[in-house]
Scaffold this motif. Structure first.
Motif, PDB file in Angstrom:
ATOM      1  N   GLY A 201       0.818  -1.202   0.000  1.00 19.36           N
ATOM      2  CA  GLY A 201       0.000   0.000   0.000  1.00 19.36           C
ATOM      3  C   GLY A 201       0.852   1.251   0.000  1.00 19.36           C
ATOM      4  N   LYS A 202       0.377   2.269  -0.676  1.00 16.48           N
ATOM      5  CA  LYS A 202       1.061   3.549  -0.741  1.00 16.48           C
ATOM      6  C   LYS A 202       0.185   4.611  -0.091  1.00 16.48           C
ATOM      7  N   ILE A 203       0.853   5.535   0.530  1.00 21.11           N
ATOM      8  CA  ILE A 203       0.126   6.600   1.212  1.00 21.11           C
ATOM      9  C   ILE A 203      -0.580   7.475   0.179  1.00 21.11           C
ATOM     10  N   PRO A 204      -1.840   7.877   0.404  1.00 24.05           N
ATOM     11  CA  PRO A 204      -2.520   8.762  -0.541  1.00 24.05           C
ATOM     12  C   PRO A 204      -1.813  10.111  -0.624  1.00 24.05           C
ATOM     13  N   LYS A 205      -1.696  10.623  -1.832  1.00 24.79           N
ATOM     14  CA  LYS A 205      -1.043  11.915  -2.010  1.00 24.79           C
ATOM     15  C   LYS A 205      -1.940  13.074  -1.610  1.00 24.79           C
ATOM     16  N   GLY A 206      -3.232  12.887  -1.706  1.00 28.71           N
ATOM     17  CA  GLY A 206      -4.136  13.989  -1.378  1.00 28.71           C
ATOM     18  C   GLY A 206      -5.507  13.493  -0.989  1.00 28.71           C
ATOM     19  N   ALA A 207      -6.155  14.242  -0.124  1.00 23.45           N
ATOM     20  CA  ALA A 207      -7.527  13.942   0.294  1.00 23.45           C
ATOM     21  C   ALA A 207      -8.322  15.236   0.222  1.00 23.45           C
ATOM     22  N   LEU A 208      -9.451  15.196  -0.476  1.00 21.63           N
ATOM     23  CA  LEU A 208     -10.296  16.366  -0.658  1.00 21.63           C
ATOM     24  C   LEU A 208     -11.538  16.228   0.221  1.00 21.63           C
ATOM     25  N   LEU A 209     -11.707  17.173   1.149  1.00 21.35           N
ATOM     26  CA  LEU A 209     -12.873  17.184   2.031  1.00 21.35           C
ATOM     27  C   LEU A 209     -13.979  17.988   1.354  1.00 21.35           C
ATOM     28  N   VAL A 210     -15.101  17.341   1.107  1.00 24.03           N
ATOM     29  CA  VAL A 210     -16.221  17.958   0.390  1.00 24.03           C
ATOM     30  C   VAL A 210     -17.432  17.954   1.302  1.00 24.03           C
ATOM     31  N   GLY A 211     -18.045  19.090   1.463  1.00 26.06           N
ATOM     32  CA  GLY A 211     -19.241  19.163   2.304  1.00 26.06           C
ATOM     33  C   GLY A 211     -19.791  20.570   2.347  1.00 26.06           C
ATOM     34  N   SER A 212     -21.003  20.693   2.861  1.00 24.35           N
ATOM     35  CA  SER A 212     -21.654  21.995   2.990  1.00 24.35           C
ATOM     36  C   SER A 212     -20.929  22.847   4.025  1.00 24.35           C
ATOM     37  N   PRO A 213     -21.124  24.159   3.989  1.00 30.32           N
ATOM     38  CA  PRO A 213     -20.495  25.014   5.004  1.00 30.32           C
ATOM     39  C   PRO A 213     -20.945  24.637   6.403  1.00 30.32           C
ATOM     40  N   ILE A 368     -33.571  17.432  21.355  1.00 32.44           N
ATOM     41  CA  ILE A 368     -33.079  18.602  20.626  1.00 32.44           C
ATOM     42  C   ILE A 368     -32.652  18.200  19.220  1.00 32.44           C
ATOM     43  N   ALA A 369     -32.008  17.044  19.086  1.00 33.71           N
ATOM     44  CA  ALA A 369     -31.569  16.578  17.769  1.00 33.71           C
ATOM     45  C   ALA A 369     -32.762  16.285  16.871  1.00 33.71           C
ATOM     46  N   ARG A 370     -33.853  15.767  17.415  1.00 32.98           N
ATOM     47  CA  ARG A 370     -35.046  15.518  16.610  1.00 32.98           C
ATOM     48  C   ARG A 370     -35.624  16.810  16.062  1.00 32.98           C
ATOM     49  N   GLY A 371     -35.510  17.898  16.827  1.00 32.44           N
ATOM     50  CA  GLY A 371     -36.079  19.168  16.400  1.00 32.44           C
ATOM     51  C   GLY A 371     -35.147  20.014  15.561  1.00 32.44           C
ATOM     52  N   THR A 372     -33.982  19.484  15.216  1.00 33.17           N
ATOM     53  CA  THR A 372     -33.021  20.271  14.420  1.00 33.17           C
ATOM     54  C   THR A 372     -32.591  19.505  13.178  1.00 33.17           C
ATOM     55  N   PRO A 373     -33.513  19.006  12.357  1.00 35.23           N
ATOM     56  CA  PRO A 373     -33.087  18.309  11.137  1.00 35.23           C
ATOM     57  C   PRO A 373     -32.442  19.288  10.159  1.00 35.23           C
ATOM     58  N   GLY A 374     -31.374  18.851   9.531  1.00 29.87           N
ATOM     59  CA  GLY A 374     -30.672  19.703   8.590  1.00 29.87           C
ATOM     60  C   GLY A 374     -29.641  20.620   9.202  1.00 29.87           C
ATOM     61  N   PHE A 375     -29.516  20.629  10.530  1.00 33.21           N
ATOM     62  CA  PHE A 375     -28.523  21.482  11.170  1.00 33.21           C
ATOM     63  C   PHE A 375     -27.133  20.892  10.957  1.00 33.21           C
ATOM     64  N   SER A 376     -26.165  21.758  10.666  1.00 30.81           N
ATOM     65  CA  SER A 376     -24.769  21.334  10.566  1.00 30.81           C
ATOM     66  C   SER A 376     -24.116  21.403  11.949  1.00 30.81           C
ATOM     67  N   GLY A 377     -22.862  20.973  12.002  1.00 27.97           N
ATOM     68  CA  GLY A 377     -22.150  21.041  13.275  1.00 27.97           C
ATOM     69  C   GLY A 377     -22.013  22.463  13.777  1.00 27.97           C
ATOM     70  N   ALA A 378     -21.744  23.411  12.873  1.00 32.10           N
ATOM     71  CA  ALA A 378     -21.639  24.811  13.279  1.00 32.10           C
ATOM     72  C   ALA A 378     -22.984  25.348  13.758  1.00 32.10           C
TER      73      ALA A 378
END
Length: 653
Positions: A201-213, A368-378
């Motif tokens: 195995g070779k170490i990955p050269k790059g990792a791209l983090l993709v996600g909403s703000p 609280i989590a049930r009442g916050t669908p779609g909330f991001s970590g921020a």
């Protein structure tokens, strides 16, 4: 690691940069004082009273002058008389010496007071030295703030993070377990390469983090810095781009040169879409500079010269605009999706942030989590912070469930607007509008449970009925969609039943919009119309030079008319369903509306009690103790409420 991510050492201002700045300013002020002294003060005058030359000659004749000091060249004369010291100037009298000798005056000759060569050089060069000192100080400040120096345009602005204090680890990252596992594999490779190398195995050269703000991409990068134990460089994509062509490419080269000296290491590029947009999207020097920077980045990541031990981790929320050459394996070997958390992820994120605030026993992170669908970590971090601020404002020592509920409403819709002045009729219409939504919610089997109903206006919403889903939904069923359309028309139907056809207000505008959009999606996108069949008539998105362009699919006029007819049929079906429910349970509609007028806000459990014919007891003698269910359509007059209310608003608005 410090909060700003910079090393605190001699290279960044030493142990006391404030003292250095103070010393520089003291030196500048001292030079200014010397400059003023030399140029404004002038040479010092000799001691003694100034007298005219004629008076001096009279005193010589009368014998009052004891001795004189004559400056050779300038002719300045000083001396002593019987009355004290004096001073005067010789206008060029050639017989002065003979006169003084004749009167027996002691004559002393002294050289002229002329500045030394060093004093002359200092006086002449002081303005230039002062100007150079100020310029040097300004350039030093520019170098400190820019991180690259006033003349070092082509130097990299990447900062090396250290892990001394306040570091973030994977234990602080919650709700995105899959993304954490993929990046944790990179960290393990850096710690023990032989574990993977023995299997080829070779170490990955790059990792791209993709996600909403706000989903935690930068937090994941900080966790890698805290876990890896290797040098971690961080830079923003906008730091590469300048107005001068070639500067960005030079900074890319310098960044990789720095990384090679510290390999193995990790380089984190935040918002890489600032430099990695698809090439050929436009013309002009600015795009030429950006494309040259991107070309250099592509070569450095995977070109003829191997950069072993350098792992590139980048983050973006716009993967659709990135150049295809940047996304291929060998540059970014893997794309790590960082999605919005599901209900289990939201529970974990809330628990992480709740550790930092004192929580009351009645707070349930899952509710609280049930009442916050779609909330991001921020968003969830902001929710906890808003709840803590509300508790502090109310003088509480613990953050209770009420603060979290109010904080969620504030985040979603804004602060309460209790300053609005509304008439009693408008308040009653608002109450019946929201009661209509709540009653249809309660009698639709596939609708979500009710969390609360309120007629307190917030932001642009002047009332709401908020559902509380049992779990996150990733697909929707036909019966649930028809139920949602019926719920949307509950408020409008209640206004028509109670106040009459001519008194229907504009408060249902958002309800109608939501119902129409849902019905059109059912017909054109999801194939739920029996008359049209499972065909896609929705608008498509074409990608052109990195931009998303909406294009309508071609269809005949007959098909368009059929689509409009089906959308209208779905909407009218929901409208008739709401009329049937409210007509069959008109007594319950009156009960819920009167309770809203009395208490302003009702919980889901209280609404269930009212529908079941039970009474509410909040310990308020003016409340609805034992209030019977209303039996007619008359609207009893209620007391003036503590807070004003607005026009009807859509459910869950």
């Amino acid at each position: 690691m410090s909060e700003n991510g910079k090393q605190q050492g001699p290279e960044n201002g030493g142990n006391n940069p404030w003292m250095k700045s103070l010393l520089i300013w003291v030196g500048i002020l001292a030079a200014l004082a010397l400059f003023v002294t030399l140029f404004q003060g002038g040479p010092t005058q000799p001691a003694g009273n100034a007298i005219p030359y004629s008076t001096f000659l009279d005193k010589v004749e009368s014998g009052d002058i004891k001795d004189v000091n004559i400056a050779v060249g300038s002719g300045a004369i000083t001396g002593n008389t019987n009355e004290g010291k004096f001073r005067t100037n010789n206008p060029g009298d050639p017989k002065l010496v003979e006169t003084l000798r004749a009167k027996g005056v002691v004559i002393n000759a002294r050289p002229e007071d002329t500045p030394s060569i060093w004093q002359y050089i200092l006086v002449q060069s002081l303005p230039f030295l002062l100007f150079l000192g100020i310029a040097f100080f300004v350039l030093r400040q520019m170098q400190k703030n820019s991180g690259s120096g006033a003349m070092g345009f082509g130097k990299s602005r990447a900062r090396l993070l250290t892990q001394k204090e306040g570091k973030v680890t994977f234990d602080d990252v919650a709700g995105i377990d899959e993304a954490r596992e993929e990046l944790q594999e990179i960290v393990e490779f850096l710690k023990d390469p032989s574990k993977f190398a023995r299997l080829g195995g070779k170490i990955p050269k790059g990792a791209l983090l993709v996600g909403s703000p706000g989903t935690g991409k930068t937090l994941l990068a900080r966790a890698i810095a805290g876990e890896a134990g290797v040098p971690f460089f961080t830079i923003s994509g906008s730091d590469f781009v300048e107005m001068f062509v070639g500067v960005g490419a030079s900074r890319v080269r310098d960044m990789f040169e720095q990384a090679k000296k510290s390999a193995p290491c990790i380089v984190f590029i935040d918002e890489i879409d600032a430099v990695g947009r698809s090439r050929g999207a436009g013309l002009g020097n600015q795009n030429d500079e950006r494309e040259q920077t991107l070309n250099q980045l592509l070569v450095e990541m995977d070109g003829f010269e191997a950069n072993e031990g350098i792992i590139i981790v980048a983050a973006t929320n716009r993967p659709d605009v990135l150049d295809p050459a940047l996304l291929r394996p060998g540059r970014f070997d893997r794309q790590v999706q960082v999605p919005r958390p599901d209900i289990e992820g939201r529970v974990k994120i809330l628990q992480v942030h709740m550790k930092k605030v004192p929580i009351a026993p009645d707070v349930d992170a899952r509710v609280i989590a049930r009442g916050t669908p779609g909330f991001s970590g921020a968003d969830l971090a902001n929710l906890v912070n808003e709840a803590a601020l509300l508790a502090a404002r109310r003088g509480k020592r613990l953050v209770a469930a009420q603060e979290f509920d109010d904080a969620r409403d504030k985040v979603l819709m804004g602060a309460e607007r209790r300053s609005m002045v509304m008439t009693d009729d408008e308040k009653r219409m608002t109450a019946y509008h929201e009661a209509g939504h709540a009653l249809v919610f309660a009698h639709e089997p596939t609708a979500d449970p009710i969390h609360k109903a309120t007629i307190i206006p917030r932001g642009f919403a002047l009332g709401m009925v908020q559902p509380l889903p049992e779990r996150d939904s990733y697909s929707y069923h036909r019966d649930k969609m028809h139920a949602d359309i019926a719920v949307a028309f509950g408020g409008r139907v209640a206004e028509e039943l109670i106040f009459g056809y001519d008194k229907v207000s504009s408060g249902a505008s958002n309800d109608i919009m939501q119902a129409t959009r849902l019905a059109r999606a059912m017909v054109t996108k999801w194939g739920l119309s029996d008359n049209l069949g499972p065909l896609d008539f929705s608008e498509s998105e074409d990608s052109f030079t990195g931009y998303s362009v909406q294009r309508s699919k071609p269809m005949s006029d007959e098909t368009a008319r059929l689509i409009d007819a089906e959308v209208k049929r779905f909407v009218e079906k929901g409208l008739n369903r709401a009329r049937q429910i409210l007509g069959d349970h008109i007594d319950q509609l009156h009960t819920i509306a009167l309770a809203l007028l009395e208490y302003e806000t009702l919980t889901g459990e209280e609404i269930k009690k009212l529908i079941a014919g039970e009474t509410l007891d909040r310990g308020d003698p003016t409340g609805l103790h034992g209030m019977p269910v209303a039996g007619g359509t008359s609207i009893p007059k209620t007391r003036r409420l503590k807070g004003p209310f607005g026009n009807p608003a859509p459910q869950g608005a």
